[in-house]
Design an enzyme around this catalytic site. Sequence first.
Site, PDB file in Angstrom:
ATOM      1  N   LYS A 137       0.983  -1.050  -0.065  1.00  0.00           N
ATOM      2  CA  LYS A 137      -0.056   0.005   0.052  1.00  0.00           C
ATOM      3  C   LYS A 137       0.779   1.271   0.055  1.00  0.00           C
ATOM      4  O   LYS A 137       1.535   1.454   0.952  1.00  0.00           O
ATOM      5  CB  LYS A 137      -0.880   0.071   1.190  1.00  0.00           C
ATOM      6  CG  LYS A 137      -1.763   1.158   1.138  1.00  0.00           C
ATOM      7  CD  LYS A 137      -2.592   1.373   2.439  1.00  0.00           C
ATOM      8  CE  LYS A 137      -3.394   2.589   2.194  1.00  0.00           C
ATOM      9  NZ  LYS A 137      -4.008   3.250   3.579  1.00  0.00           N
ATOM     10  N   GLY A 152      -7.760   9.836   9.496  1.00  0.00           N
ATOM     11  CA  GLY A 152      -8.104   9.833  11.041  1.00  0.00           C
ATOM     12  C   GLY A 152      -9.274  10.977  11.151  1.00  0.00           C
ATOM     13  O   GLY A 152      -9.444  11.204  12.481  1.00  0.00           O
ATOM     14  N   GLY A 189     -10.753   8.664   6.338  1.00  0.00           N
ATOM     15  CA  GLY A 189     -11.984   9.474   6.525  1.00  0.00           C
ATOM     16  C   GLY A 189     -13.218   8.877   7.021  1.00  0.00           C
ATOM     17  O   GLY A 189     -14.092   9.792   7.661  1.00  0.00           O
TER      18      GLY A 189
END
Length: 266
Positions: A108, A169, A196
């Site tokens: 990622k 966050g 989010g």
Amino acid sequence: MTTSATGLPAVYDDPFVLAGRTYRSRLITGTGGAANMDALARALTASGTELTTVALRRVTPGIRGSILDLLAEHKIDVLPNTAGCYTAGAAVRPARLAREALGTDWVKLEVIADEHTLLPDAVELLAAAETLIADGFTVLPYTNDDPVLARRLEQLGCAAVMPLGAPIGSGLGIRNPHNIELIVDLVRVPVILDAGIGTASDAALAMELGCSAVMLATAVTRAQDPERMALAMRDAVQAGRNARLAGRIPPRRYAQASSPSVEGRL
């Protein structure tokens, strides 16, 4: 209810295929923010996740009792994450180290612009993605909710695109649903809503917009009851996916009776 060839009710036989791997769950989780290993283990089990990110800067492969051991015990695939990297070069190095240490070419990819917003740096992200793809990596990039950038990442060869719903966050939910829909329409690789998410309705909305999966961490690990929130997220992702496949009714300006009118009703 019809039954599929797998023996499952057809409505549930909807596997998530990502870079050639097949998953039953469309919820990808992170490990950051958990109070302790026991709480994390309970939340992961409740979520039903089969793929979980691990920030490369927070783990040391080979240490007993680590997050990696926990994921192995629960048979959850590890997705190394270049969190905390600000340049393409800084992201490429830990990705290569992770491939050697963990035996996976999946990554990622995060390349952030600054520590205050944690928003992706588009220029550095593209450069890192191009380098890693050329080096044989399966790249899953965390990106802005920019349809043009998402398409460019797909053209480079990324296995998916992971647009943010809101800053990491923040728990603000999906601030620009229209752009997420545009990304879904423009790219042919899976779209994974990343960052989010605050509560279950946010996750359901992401799936209703056409995302293939949802990635979240803070919404679960920092909830007052992480295990219960993980369960809520699991159900929300499934509900949103079913709603997307079912096809919602079009919004109407005025009411429309659900039953036919009856002549001569008293």
